[in-house]
Design a protein around this motif. Structure first.
Motif, PDB file in Angstrom:
ATOM      1  N   CYS A   1       2.898  15.651 -15.831  1.00 25.40           N
ATOM      2  CA  CYS A   1       2.186  15.280 -14.611  1.00 25.40           C
ATOM      3  C   CYS A   1       3.019  15.480 -13.355  1.00 25.40           C
ATOM      4  CB  CYS A   1       1.731  13.820 -14.680  1.00 25.40           C
ATOM      5  SG  CYS A   1       0.416  13.532 -15.882  1.00 25.40           S
ATOM      6  N   SER A   2       4.342  15.504 -13.493  1.00 22.61           N
ATOM      7  CA  SER A   2       5.219  15.717 -12.342  1.00 22.61           C
ATOM      8  C   SER A   2       6.560  16.250 -12.841  1.00 22.61           C
ATOM      9  CB  SER A   2       5.435  14.416 -11.563  1.00 22.61           C
ATOM     10  OG  SER A   2       6.436  14.579 -10.574  1.00 22.61           O
ATOM     11  N   PRO A   3       7.120  17.246 -12.169  1.00 18.96           N
ATOM     12  CA  PRO A   3       8.440  17.734 -12.588  1.00 18.96           C
ATOM     13  C   PRO A   3       9.561  16.755 -12.270  1.00 18.96           C
ATOM     14  CG  PRO A   3       7.750  18.826 -10.575  1.00 18.96           C
ATOM     15  CD  PRO A   3       6.581  18.017 -11.038  1.00 18.96           C
ATOM     16  N   TYR A   4       9.264  15.776 -11.428  1.00 17.36           N
ATOM     17  CA  TYR A   4      10.292  14.835 -11.000  1.00 17.36           C
ATOM     18  C   TYR A   4      10.347  13.573 -11.862  1.00 17.36           C
ATOM     19  CZ  TYR A   4       9.893  17.958  -7.041  1.00 17.36           C
ATOM     20  OH  TYR A   4       9.840  19.083  -6.260  1.00 17.36           O
ATOM     21  N   ASP A   5       9.318  13.340 -12.670  1.00 17.04           N
ATOM     22  CA  ASP A   5       9.324  12.230 -13.618  1.00 17.04           C
ATOM     23  C   ASP A   5       8.519  12.651 -14.844  1.00 17.04           C
ATOM     24  OD1 ASP A   5       9.433   9.895 -15.005  1.00 17.04           O
ATOM     25  OD2 ASP A   5       8.679   8.606 -13.409  1.00 17.04           O
ATOM     26  N   PRO A   6       9.142  13.392 -15.756  1.00 15.13           N
ATOM     27  CA  PRO A   6       8.397  13.930 -16.902  1.00 15.13           C
ATOM     28  C   PRO A   6       7.913  12.862 -17.879  1.00 15.13           C
ATOM     29  CG  PRO A   6      10.752  14.351 -17.138  1.00 15.13           C
ATOM     30  CD  PRO A   6      10.551  13.816 -15.751  1.00 15.13           C
TER      31      PRO A   6
ATOM     32  N   TYR B   1      11.824   3.253  -9.551  1.00 14.63           N
ATOM     33  CA  TYR B   1      12.760   4.248 -10.060  1.00 14.63           C
ATOM     34  C   TYR B   1      12.033   5.379 -10.772  1.00 14.63           C
ATOM     35  CZ  TYR B   1      15.420  -0.089  -9.539  1.00 14.63           C
ATOM     36  OH  TYR B   1      15.949  -1.258  -9.063  1.00 14.63           O
ATOM     37  N   ILE B   2      12.819   6.382 -11.165  1.00 15.42           N
ATOM     38  CA  ILE B   2      12.314   7.522 -11.929  1.00 15.42           C
ATOM     39  C   ILE B   2      12.718   7.348 -13.389  1.00 15.42           C
ATOM     40  CG2 ILE B   2      12.460  10.008 -12.250  1.00 15.42           C
ATOM     41  CD1 ILE B   2      10.995   9.238  -9.727  1.00 15.42           C
TER      42      ILE B   2
ATOM     43  N   THR C   1      12.531   2.062 -15.245  1.00 13.19           N
ATOM     44  CA  THR C   1      11.329   1.254 -15.001  1.00 13.19           C
ATOM     45  C   THR C   1      11.335   0.007 -15.879  1.00 13.19           C
ATOM     46  OG1 THR C   1      10.055   3.219 -14.396  1.00 13.19           O
ATOM     47  CG2 THR C   1       8.812   1.281 -15.076  1.00 13.19           C
ATOM     48  N   GLY C   2      11.749   0.161 -17.141  1.00 13.64           N
ATOM     49  CA  GLY C   2      11.846  -0.999 -18.027  1.00 13.64           C
ATOM     50  C   GLY C   2      12.846  -2.024 -17.526  1.00 13.64           C
ATOM     51  N   LEU C   3      13.961  -1.559 -16.970  1.00 16.16           N
ATOM     52  CA  LEU C   3      14.950  -2.479 -16.396  1.00 16.16           C
ATOM     53  C   LEU C   3      14.352  -3.251 -15.226  1.00 16.16           C
ATOM     54  CD1 LEU C   3      17.781  -3.647 -16.093  1.00 16.16           C
ATOM     55  CD2 LEU C   3      18.426  -1.592 -14.828  1.00 16.16           C
ATOM     56  N   GLN C   4      13.564  -2.575 -14.395  1.00 15.69           N
ATOM     57  CA  GLN C   4      12.901  -3.272 -13.294  1.00 15.69           C
ATOM     58  C   GLN C   4      11.990  -4.374 -13.820  1.00 15.69           C
ATOM     59  OE1 GLN C   4      10.581  -0.778 -10.643  1.00 15.69           O
ATOM     60  NE2 GLN C   4       9.327  -2.507  -9.982  1.00 15.69           N
TER      61      GLN C   4
END
Length: 549
Positions: free
Chosen positions: A277-282, A503-504, A509-512
């Motif tokens: 969906c995005s090259p910046y967050d696969p 985050y990316i 994301t899990g840490l957040q």
């Protein structure tokens, strides 16, 4: 940077007097220090630091700052400024008034250590251990779980934007690591085509022009891929993550042809939940639930819900957006077992339930899974007429079923369904079904006899029992406590930014989510120990003002 041994000492006298003068009633973070000292100790994080090198900042302080950062929804720079200038934070962290603090980049380095060491859960689990010592959280009580969607920190791209932006991303990366090589490969027109962000309003509008554009993007991409693949000096470059993403995107969206390429239509693409969906967050994927569509992740929160105790989040599970809730139920129980925080009753919605889980959870963990059983999808049940499975008498010992007309099944065969789950296939005799006067109420087939697909006995009986108790007032009362987890999700979204990741990537994301859960727990524990009553529903500020008047 090595771990500098430090024992959490007393708060400096000057800091105490100044903080008490500034906050006569104490702030949340000050009350946290008064009640628990420090929630964390350096020993909790010793395995994340090397044994040699320059001494670093005390990890217990960095961990506490990280949680306070989520508590007040601060950026790294704002959190570092709070350590440097906030009196209540200096009190909680045990710092002198003139302590200079640290550079904000230290916080991202600490988070990276947690992620690399697979220690994200320490922020929550260490806190829960301290709360267990105080009797604020216990095992074998009641718990509830629900999930919500999390938006990725990337743009939602159309397919044309995606391929163009993917090629632009790999060009930017190669321009950083191998600029001289890229200069020999780049075509003159690429600057105008990929020099700035690929956005829909800049793309051609006419159908023929759009087809020509995407064909050209595909050919440019294959040209770059060929140059990378055929150059032996590019071996390390080919292994870079952005190049792998680029290769995947082209494999998904283009078919190479002699002298060109073909844009794959939607029918040839992978399932939408599995596409890039995005090259910046696969790792961020598309998903939908009822009327909600998003690109990102999903977070599951599990909290205690006993009436006589503070309601604390005991587990967070962050996963891909496209994975159904039921796939996480077992993982949540395994994680709770490791923390010695398994419940007796676990209240969930229908998305976390299936008959196999009800049986296995009870056998393995002695947990009663409370939630709506999967609804009967048979046409007979939906039409409220005819004979569904519940109308057949099952003789498990002798392995046959008896239909409402008194006929026995002739075949009993064990096998697997489409989801590789155990199933028992039954079939009745054609000589019994063909002349049956109520055949139209049993099967819609004009030629084949009635078939039944049953789950194994323990699962079948659990499913039938679950469906039967949906109308029971006692069951409804036990299930009603699930509604409270909706308030927790709302609190996380409205007050702590749970809806969108900072985050990316899934790990960050899990840490957040772990930090957010720890922050919510701090506020709830402080309010509980302060004697503040728990609200049963959301109350507006005006209503609260009128109530207190």
């Amino acid at each position: 940077m090595t771990l500098k041994p430090e024992v959490v000492g007393p708060i400096p006298e000057a800091t105490i007097h100044t903080a008490r003068a500034a906050f006569p009633r104490g702030s949340v973070v000050m009350k946290l220090r008064d009640e628990f000292g420090s929630l964390y100790h350096d020993e909790n994080f010793r395995h994340l630091f090397p044994t040699r090198g320059q001494p670093g900042l005390p990890p217990w302080r960095l961990a506490l700052v990280t949680v306070l950062q989520y508590l007040e929804h601060l950026s790294d720079r704002q959190a570092a400024d709070a350590v440097r200038g906030r009196i209540d934070w200096k009190y909680t962290l045990g710092l002198e008034l003139d302590d200079p603090g640290f550079h904000f980049s230290v916080l991202s380095e600490f988070r990276l250590r947690l992620i690399v060491g697979n220690a994200e859960a320490l922020l929550l689990d260490t806190m829960l251990a301290r709360f267990q010592e105080r009797g604020l959280v216990k095992s074998r009580g009641k718990q509830r779980t629900d999930s919500t969607h999390v938006l990725a920190a990337v743009h939602d791209l159309s397919l044309l934007e995606l391929v163009g932006e993917t090629l632009r991303a790999v060009l930017n990366d190669l321009a950083t690591v191998v600029p001289a090589w890229l200069s020999t490969v780049t075509q003159p027109e690429w600057l105008g085509r990929y020099g700035r962000r690929i956005e829909e309003y800049r793309l051609p509008r006419a159908k023929a022009a759009r087809e020509a554009y995407v064909s050209q993007v595909g050919q440019d991409g294959f040209l770059l891929l060929d140059a990378l693949e055929h150059d032996p000096e590019m071996m390390e470059v080919r292994a870079r993550p952005v190049v792998s993403i680029f290769r995947t995107a082209w494999a998904q969206h283009f078919e190479r042809l002699e002298g060109g390429c073909r844009w794959r239509p939607g029918s040839e693409l992978p399932p939408v939940g599995e596409r890039l969906c995005s090259p910046y967050d696969p790792e961020a994927h598309y998903s939908d639930k009822r009327r909600t569509q998003w690109v990102g992740y999903k977070v599951h929160l599990t909290e205690t819900c006993d009436d006589d105790a503070v309601h604390l989040i005991v587990h967070t599970y962050s996963g891909p957006a496209e994975v159904p809730d039921v796939a996480s139920t077992g993982d949540i129980h395994e994680a709770l077992a490791k923390k010695n925080l398994l419940p007796t009753e676990h209240v969930v919605d229908a998305g976390y339930m299936d008959a196999e889980l009800v049986v296995s959870t009870a056998m393995k963990h002695n947990i009663t899974l409370i939630g709506p059983a999967r609804i009967n999808e048979s046409w007979q049940f939906k039409a409220n007429q005819g004979y569904d499975q519940s109308h057949f008498l099952i003789d498990w010992e002798h392995q046959f079923a008896t239909c409402p007309q008194g006929h026995r099944s002739t075949k009993w065969r064990r096998g697997k369904d489409a989801f590789d789950s155990d199933i028992i296939a039954l079939q009745f005799s054609r000589t019994d079904c063909s002349p049956c006067p109520v055949r139209s109420l049993c099967t819609r087939s004009a030629s084949t006899p009635r078939h039944l697909g049953l789950k194994p006995r323990d699962q079948y009986e659990a499913l039938q029992q679950g469906r039967a108790q949906l109308s029971s007032p006692d069951w409804r009362e036990r299930y009603d406590v699930r509604a409270g987890i909706e308030g927790t999700l709302s609190q996380g979204i409205r007050s702590y930014g749970l809806r969108r990741t900072r985050y990316i990537g899934l790990a960050k994301t899990g840490l957040q989510h772990v930090g957010t859960a720890a922050a919510i727990n701090i506020l709830r524990v402080v309010n509980w120990l302060d004697g503040k009553q728990r609200e049963t529903t959301r109350t507006s500020r005006f209503a609260a003002l009128c109530r207190s008047a």
